[in-house]
Design a protein around this motif. Structure first.
Motif, PDB file in Angstrom:
ATOM      1  N   CYS A   1      90.923 -31.515 -46.152  1.00  0.00           N
ATOM      2  CA  CYS A   1      90.626 -30.526 -46.591  1.00  0.00           C
ATOM      3  C   CYS A   1      92.948 -29.940 -47.049  1.00  0.00           C
ATOM      4  O   CYS A   1      93.010 -30.652 -45.926  1.00  0.00           O
ATOM      5  N   LEU A   2      93.616 -29.773 -47.838  1.00  0.00           N
ATOM      6  CA  LEU A   2      95.083 -29.674 -48.145  1.00  0.00           C
ATOM      7  C   LEU A   2      95.747 -28.982 -47.081  1.00  0.00           C
ATOM      8  O   LEU A   2      96.614 -28.885 -46.815  1.00  0.00           O
ATOM      9  N   ASP A   3      94.627 -27.594 -47.029  1.00  0.00           N
ATOM     10  CA  ASP A   3      95.081 -27.310 -45.904  1.00  0.00           C
ATOM     11  C   ASP A   3      94.546 -27.422 -44.358  1.00  0.00           C
ATOM     12  O   ASP A   3      94.985 -26.355 -43.212  1.00  0.00           O
ATOM     13  N   MET A   4      94.463 -28.312 -43.898  1.00  0.00           N
ATOM     14  CA  MET A   4      93.806 -28.590 -42.458  1.00  0.00           C
ATOM     15  C   MET A   4      94.518 -30.174 -42.335  1.00  0.00           C
ATOM     16  O   MET A   4      93.879 -30.949 -42.275  1.00  0.00           O
ATOM     17  N   ILE A   5      95.419 -30.406 -42.380  1.00  0.00           N
ATOM     18  CA  ILE A   5      96.387 -32.008 -42.355  1.00  0.00           C
ATOM     19  C   ILE A   5      96.794 -31.938 -41.329  1.00  0.00           C
ATOM     20  O   ILE A   5      98.111 -31.363 -40.856  1.00  0.00           O
ATOM     21  N   GLN A   6      95.889 -31.549 -40.020  1.00  0.00           N
ATOM     22  CA  GLN A   6      96.955 -31.546 -38.788  1.00  0.00           C
ATOM     23  C   GLN A   6      96.155 -33.442 -38.215  1.00  0.00           C
ATOM     24  O   GLN A   6      94.591 -33.233 -38.100  1.00  0.00           O
ATOM     25  N   ASP A   7      96.393 -33.048 -36.570  1.00  0.00           N
ATOM     26  CA  ASP A   7      95.681 -34.700 -35.986  1.00  0.00           C
ATOM     27  C   ASP A   7      94.438 -33.746 -35.474  1.00  0.00           C
ATOM     28  O   ASP A   7      93.483 -34.823 -36.002  1.00  0.00           O
ATOM     29  N   GLU A   8      93.922 -32.783 -35.303  1.00  0.00           N
ATOM     30  CA  GLU A   8      92.706 -32.203 -35.209  1.00  0.00           C
ATOM     31  C   GLU A   8      91.561 -32.666 -35.908  1.00  0.00           C
ATOM     32  O   GLU A   8      90.429 -31.958 -35.278  1.00  0.00           O
ATOM     33  N   PHE A   9      92.020 -32.566 -37.555  1.00  0.00           N
ATOM     34  CA  PHE A   9      91.510 -32.705 -38.087  1.00  0.00           C
ATOM     35  C   PHE A   9      91.256 -33.797 -39.102  1.00  0.00           C
ATOM     36  O   PHE A   9      90.765 -33.909 -40.671  1.00  0.00           O
ATOM     37  N   CYS A  10      91.838 -34.871 -37.996  1.00  0.00           N
ATOM     38  CA  CYS A  10      91.825 -36.314 -38.695  1.00  0.00           C
ATOM     39  C   CYS A  10      90.335 -37.165 -38.874  1.00  0.00           C
ATOM     40  O   CYS A  10      89.648 -36.929 -38.207  1.00  0.00           O
ATOM     41  N   VAL A  11      89.780 -37.409 -40.404  1.00  0.00           N
ATOM     42  CA  VAL A  11      88.615 -37.599 -40.257  1.00  0.00           C
ATOM     43  C   VAL A  11      88.539 -39.284 -40.019  1.00  0.00           C
ATOM     44  O   VAL A  11      87.274 -39.746 -40.293  1.00  0.00           O
ATOM     45  N   GLY A  12      89.820 -39.722 -40.374  1.00  0.00           N
ATOM     46  CA  GLY A  12      89.366 -41.093 -40.071  1.00  0.00           C
ATOM     47  C   GLY A  12      90.302 -41.800 -40.752  1.00  0.00           C
ATOM     48  O   GLY A  12      92.211 -40.942 -40.824  1.00  0.00           O
ATOM     49  N   SER A  13      91.177 -43.804 -40.599  1.00  0.00           N
ATOM     50  CA  SER A  13      91.756 -44.228 -41.435  1.00  0.00           C
ATOM     51  C   SER A  13      92.034 -45.172 -42.113  1.00  0.00           C
ATOM     52  O   SER A  13      90.467 -45.659 -41.706  1.00  0.00           O
ATOM     53  N   ILE A  14      92.812 -45.930 -43.038  1.00  0.00           N
ATOM     54  CA  ILE A  14      92.946 -46.723 -43.251  1.00  0.00           C
ATOM     55  C   ILE A  14      92.259 -48.404 -42.633  1.00  0.00           C
ATOM     56  O   ILE A  14      91.456 -48.975 -43.054  1.00  0.00           O
ATOM     57  N   ASN A  15      92.807 -47.958 -41.179  1.00  0.00           N
ATOM     58  CA  ASN A  15      92.501 -48.928 -40.276  1.00  0.00           C
ATOM     59  C   ASN A  15      91.318 -49.103 -39.772  1.00  0.00           C
ATOM     60  O   ASN A  15      91.035 -49.711 -39.106  1.00  0.00           O
ATOM     61  N   ASP A  16      91.433 -48.074 -39.495  1.00  0.00           N
ATOM     62  CA  ASP A  16      89.686 -47.596 -38.788  1.00  0.00           C
ATOM     63  C   ASP A  16      88.832 -46.706 -39.050  1.00  0.00           C
ATOM     64  O   ASP A  16      87.592 -46.394 -38.773  1.00  0.00           O
ATOM     65  N   GLY A  17      88.573 -46.344 -40.465  1.00  0.00           N
ATOM     66  CA  GLY A  17      87.717 -46.045 -41.152  1.00  0.00           C
ATOM     67  C   GLY A  17      87.280 -44.424 -40.613  1.00  0.00           C
ATOM     68  O   GLY A  17      88.043 -43.760 -40.573  1.00  0.00           O
ATOM     69  N   PHE A  18      85.946 -44.501 -40.880  1.00  0.00           N
ATOM     70  CA  PHE A  18      85.668 -42.690 -40.799  1.00  0.00           C
ATOM     71  C   PHE A  18      85.123 -42.577 -39.147  1.00  0.00           C
ATOM     72  O   PHE A  18      84.468 -43.867 -38.554  1.00  0.00           O
ATOM     73  N   ASN A  19      85.477 -41.346 -38.519  1.00  0.00           N
ATOM     74  CA  ASN A  19      85.158 -40.788 -37.517  1.00  0.00           C
ATOM     75  C   ASN A  19      83.998 -39.498 -37.555  1.00  0.00           C
ATOM     76  O   ASN A  19      83.738 -39.326 -38.754  1.00  0.00           O
ATOM     77  N   TYR A  20      83.812 -38.594 -36.103  1.00  0.00           N
ATOM     78  CA  TYR A  20      82.513 -38.415 -36.303  1.00  0.00           C
ATOM     79  C   TYR A  20      82.413 -37.066 -37.462  1.00  0.00           C
ATOM     80  O   TYR A  20      82.062 -36.231 -37.756  1.00  0.00           O
ATOM     81  N   ARG A  21      84.684 -36.426 -37.784  1.00  0.00           N
ATOM     82  CA  ARG A  21      84.902 -35.129 -38.174  1.00  0.00           C
ATOM     83  C   ARG A  21      83.582 -35.641 -39.474  1.00  0.00           C
ATOM     84  O   ARG A  21      83.932 -33.932 -40.221  1.00  0.00           O
ATOM     85  N   TYR A  22      84.412 -36.996 -40.573  1.00  0.00           N
ATOM     86  CA  TYR A  22      84.023 -36.854 -41.508  1.00  0.00           C
ATOM     87  C   TYR A  22      82.898 -36.436 -41.603  1.00  0.00           C
ATOM     88  O   TYR A  22      82.026 -35.777 -42.586  1.00  0.00           O
ATOM     89  N   TYR A  23      81.801 -36.885 -40.893  1.00  0.00           N
ATOM     90  CA  TYR A  23      80.041 -36.627 -41.194  1.00  0.00           C
ATOM     91  C   TYR A  23      80.305 -35.089 -40.792  1.00  0.00           C
ATOM     92  O   TYR A  23      79.326 -34.600 -41.133  1.00  0.00           O
ATOM     93  N   GLU A  24      80.908 -34.252 -39.973  1.00  0.00           N
ATOM     94  CA  GLU A  24      81.028 -32.788 -40.000  1.00  0.00           C
ATOM     95  C   GLU A  24      80.893 -32.138 -41.080  1.00  0.00           C
ATOM     96  O   GLU A  24      80.401 -31.371 -41.075  1.00  0.00           O
TER      97      GLU A  24
END
Lengths: 37, 447
Positions: free
Chosen positions: B353-376
């Motif tokens: 979400c463009l309005d939720m760009i903070q560390d606690e809402f990060c869903v992954g990265s190009i280096n690590d792929g997706f984390n569980y938040r993506y699936y949330e």
């Protein structure tokens, strides 16, 4: 006894112009592909 | 047969309008036909043969429009299946790329002010992001790739845009994938050179904000030295409109209690300059940042804003802005819950979400792929919420904005009833008034 057909159902595969986006999103196109006007 | 749970009806010109929110079919029934429909659905209808034939035609039409559905149909399952097709389809991929968190402006209401950092996407990251997108486009077999630039101010890092566009356009040309570029920009840096480049690399749409006529805009959307930006931005809007008539130009108006009254003056200006039929207007409600627990007095609450929204639409219609939207459902709340949409920040980190760009809402990265938040995010299902399970408007809002659900209830897995709930009936009536002037109430029936 009368029915007037105003809009036919959309074909789901052709959903191109949905409702206007919610006004809270900074990018309306993330919500749909078109703005209101 | 039963009346669909997605049939939204209201009285109109001595009859009833029924709108199916699942497929956007709209019919008008006169009072006699509607009364018979109600009796038919409660098994109380007794008809002579003369009327039976005509009424059967009406039933057939209502059935083909899914306003009447079989008793045994579980329509929430139908909704879930249709929503799934949209949520999990990867025939098109949409990436919003933040080329920088930095901005050359200092707008008075900007929620990014405090979080703004001097972070720019490096050349190396830009190449990695392009490679990651190409990998995904190949593996999903997509037919359309949409890249949307955002920031900060995305044009401050034109170098990253050039790396990404060059690489992605070449790839799409080679793989016969349609490539579209969009941009959300403050419009101050759109030089001829930049515009020429963007047009060469498939610029399809651009969103630029004007917060009112010059006097008001220049108090709100200011450069860091405090000077106003209206003249530059307005000039650049004209430049895009006239040099690139095929580009969709959206004029965004961010509204709060301090500027909404003056928006009609801006609309007049667009009409006088013959821009009103060349741009899309997008009204935005300024919402408080996540950490702010109460709506500040200068901002609109949801219900309040719905009235302003309708008023502004009327002001647009009055001035001859083309009324081009149609009543189609979106099924999902927004792209954030869809698996084909992702936000990538200057560091190559993923968000939804463009309005939720903070560390606690990060869903992954190009280096690590997706984390569980993506699936949330992609598993958000409004049918889990009591209020949505029986709501006629569900296909139009998809459970409401997840960001505002989080803001009000502490989790995206909760409903948020958006302003559509408050304005939809009037909105639909206005649409029908405008589009079918004089048609409803004719003596002959139409099919």
């Amino acid at each position: 006894m009368k029915i007037i057909i105003l809009e036919k159902p959309v074909r789901y595969a052709l959903l191109k112009e949905p409702l206007p986006p919610p006004p809270d999103c900074p990018d309306p196109d993330l919500y749909c592909q078109k703005n209101i006007f | 047969m039963k009346i669909s749970r997605f049939a939204f009806s209201f009285e109109y010109n001595d009859g009833v309008v029924i709108f199916n929110t699942l497929n956007s079919a709209v019919v008008y029934l006169d009072k006699e036909a509607f009364d018979m429909l109600i009796k038919y659905c409660s098994n109380e209808l007794r008809l002579d043969s003369a009327k039976l034939g005509r009424f059967n035609d009406i039933l057939k039409a209502l059935e083909s429009f899914h306003i009447l559905v079989p008793e045994e149909e579980n329509e929430n399952r139908t909704y879930r299946a249709l929503t799934g097709e949209i949520k999990y389809s990867k025939s098109s991929l949409k990436y919003t790329i933040l080329t920088t968190y930095d901005c050359n402006m200092s707008c008075t209401y900007c929620v990014q002010q405090e979080e703004r950092k001097n972070v720019y996407m490096s050349e190396d990251t830009a190449h990695k992001v392009a490679d990651w997108i190409i990998y995904n486009a190949k593996s999903s077999n997509c037919r359309l790739l949409v890249i949307n630039y955002y920031g900060g101010e995305p044009l401050l890092n034109f170098n990253a845009i050039r790396i990404l566009n060059d690489k992605l356009k070449d790839f799409c040309d080679e793989w016969n994938i349609k490539f579209m570029v969009r941009m959300i920009t403050n419009g101050t840096l759109l030089s001829d050179r930049i515009l020429d480049y963007l047009l060469d690399t498939n610029l399809h749409g651009i969103q630029i904000t004007l917060d009112g006529p010059k006097d008001l805009h220049d108090k709100r959307r200011i450069f860091k030295d405090g000077s106003g930006s209206f003249d530059i931005v307005y000039g650049n809007i004209k430049k895009v409109v006239y040099r690139a008539p095929d580009v969709n130009v959206a004029v965004r108006m961010n509204l709060d209690k301090e500027n909404y009254r003056e928006i009609p003056r801006l609309l007049d200006l667009l009409v006088n300059d013959h821009l009103h039929d060349k741009v899309f207007i997008s009204f935005g409600r300024i919402i408080p940042p996540l950490k702010c627990r109460e709506i500040p007095p200068n901002m609109f609450a949801e219900k309040e804003f719905s009235k302003i929204f309708l008023w502004l639409i009327k002001e647009c219609i009055k001035r001859g802005f083309p009324f081009s939207w149609s009543l189609k459902p979106t099924f999902v709340s927004c792209a954030a819950v869809c698996s084909n949409s992702l936000i990538i920040d200057p560091n190559g980190r993923f968000y939804k979400c463009l309005d939720m760009i903070q560390d606690e809402f990060c869903v992954g990265s190009i280096n690590d792929g997706f984390n569980y938040r993506y699936y949330e995010w992609v598993s958000r299902d409004p049918l889990e919420y009591d209020v949505c399970r029986n709501c006629t408007l569900l296909p139009l809002c998809g459970g409401g904005c997840p960001r505002l659900a989080y803001y009000t209830k502490g989790t995206i897995h909760s409903p948020y009833c958006s302003s559509i709930k408050y304005y939809f009936k009037k909105f639909l009536k206005m649409y029908i008034d405008e589009k079918y002037k004089g048609r409803i109430g004719e003596s002959s029936s139409t099919g």
